[in-house]
Design a protein around this motif. Sequence first.
Motif, short mmCIF file in Angstrom:
data_model
loop_
_atom_site.label_atom_id
_atom_site.label_comp_id
_atom_site.label_asym_id
_atom_site.label_seq_id
_atom_site.Cartn_x
_atom_site.Cartn_y
_atom_site.Cartn_z
N GLY A 66 0.78 -1.20 0.00
CA GLY A 66 0.00 0.00 0.00
C GLY A 66 0.85 1.30 0.00
O GLY A 66 2.08 1.30 -0.01
N TRP A 117 -14.60 -0.31 -4.11
CA TRP A 117 -14.29 0.86 -3.27
C TRP A 117 -14.80 2.10 -3.98
O TRP A 117 -14.24 2.50 -4.99
N GLN A 153 -9.13 -4.76 1.48
CA GLN A 153 -8.15 -5.28 2.43
C GLN A 153 -8.85 -6.30 3.34
O GLN A 153 -9.86 -6.82 2.91
O1 AHR Z 1 -5.93 -0.13 -0.50
C1 AHR Z 1 -5.94 1.26 -0.32
C2 AHR Z 1 -4.91 1.97 -1.19
O2 AHR Z 1 -5.30 1.87 -2.53
C3 AHR Z 1 -3.52 1.41 -1.19
O3 AHR Z 1 -2.75 1.89 -0.13
C4 AHR Z 1 -2.96 1.88 -2.49
O4 AHR Z 1 -1.97 1.04 -2.99
C5 AHR Z 1 -4.18 1.97 -3.39
O5 AHR Z 1 -4.23 3.17 -4.08
#
Ligand code: AHR
Length: 497
Positions: free
Chosen positions: A72, A297, A347
């Motif tokens: 991430g 998301w 996640q």
């Molecule tokens: O998963 C959240 C974020 O999304 C991560 O940190 C990044 O790699 C992506 O842009």
Amino acid sequence: MDPTTTLTIHPAFAVGPVDERIFGGFLEHLGRAVYEGVHDPASAHADEHGNRRDVLDALERLWMTAMRWPGGNFVSGYHWRDGIGPVERRPVVREPAWKSAEPNTFGTHEFLDLAERIGWTPMLAVNLGTGAPEEAADWVEYTNAPTGTRWADERAANGRDEPWRVPLWCLGNEMDGPWQLGHASAEVYGRLAQQAAMQMKLVDPTIETVACGSSTVDSATYGTWDRQVLELVGGDADHLSLHRYVGNLAGDLDDYLAVGASVDRQIEEADAICRAVQASTRRRKRTTLCFDEWNVWYRNFDMDGGWQRAPHLLEETYDLADALVVAQFLLSFIRHADVVKIANLAQVVSVIAPLLTRGDDLLVQSIYHPFRMISDRRAGIALRVAVDGPTVATRSHGTVPVVDAAVVADGGEVHLFAVNRSTGQAAPIRVTHLGGGFAAGSGELLTAGSPDATNGWEHPDVVQPVAAEVTIDDEGGAVVELPPHSFLAAKLVTPHR
Ligand code: AHR
């Protein structure tokens, strides 16, 4: 018009073995994923390591494999040495990616010991944003080398004699993105990643490395970035990383529920680039794909932690439609089993996740279920499926089958996965096994009264799998009726068993 979708399979039409590492997860130091998520010594559920047993029990039921850590975006400012040694001496640092305070009380030992206890395959991402190749190679020595040299000896001094032997290493994160600390051109990143991979493999030649591919499918450099990076990193990269977040921002459900078609396309495009570079550089070894961030998301973009510890960030809630999309991602990975070797749901807890904590309570979100239903039936060989049935015309994905399907054959058992994308019509399906038909079948169905049905704190069981009715007809075909907006995971047994 006959509403039935016929799915035809034959054991000879194999795509390849399903790599169990496609059932991976991603745990980032972001919001309340680590602190108040997996790790919370103050929780009533804390075990002797300070980890939340309720969260870990729920994750264990998903049977996750490769677990990516620590980011991430977080990783591009992370220095692993801050997270080793006595906990009380570790620094609290400003964490710029999410504007949070990082206490470093969960570091290399805490993560790798946890992964070992749970049975996750650890997948570490190195800092190529503000970090250097040497720091990455030192981390490989710390985690993977036998004692006798500086960093391995330091590991032993910190209480761990035997190396953990971490097999998977990501060469930075989303380095094509302007939001990334240390964001670089493909040329600069490609050279840096090559150096990092080369130096890391000098320490441990057995590791597999993942080079950053394009972080979104709509970036201006999509495709060209990937080609340039692969040309520069060369054989030092084993896998190319793909990321994808999707959502129904347009409020067009037919379009959203067809998004699996665009995941197929993304995989096929990335594979085409890998093969083109392989041809032009005359390499024998195929670079395979690592889909190391994927999910729905689009509702919560709280990204500013106000320099607090464990702030509430990206706490997305999910509905049934999202669960059907999550299923489609996994079905696409299975259909491309020959080339997708690793994938990580982004996640695992509280941050865009199947699980959400609130104090000592834990909510199982809708997207948890398709992951569990498929993961439970993942072993075997992915088969090609000929789909013949009704279609739906969509705004962005063209005309797609109403039923999205994937099949895994495991000896005398065939695992069938199917999404009914229609929100208005049931989808009867019949599976024809050209290799001899079926003798029996059973399964689970995920559906609810409406595509926006959501599990919430007051009503946590609105979206839940139920038993599916699978019948075998006189010709040995397996017959199931998928209700509108539903997902089926079934086991079909051949007569020879
Ligand atoms: O998963 C959240 C974020 O999304 C991560 O940190 C990044 O790699 C992506 O842009």
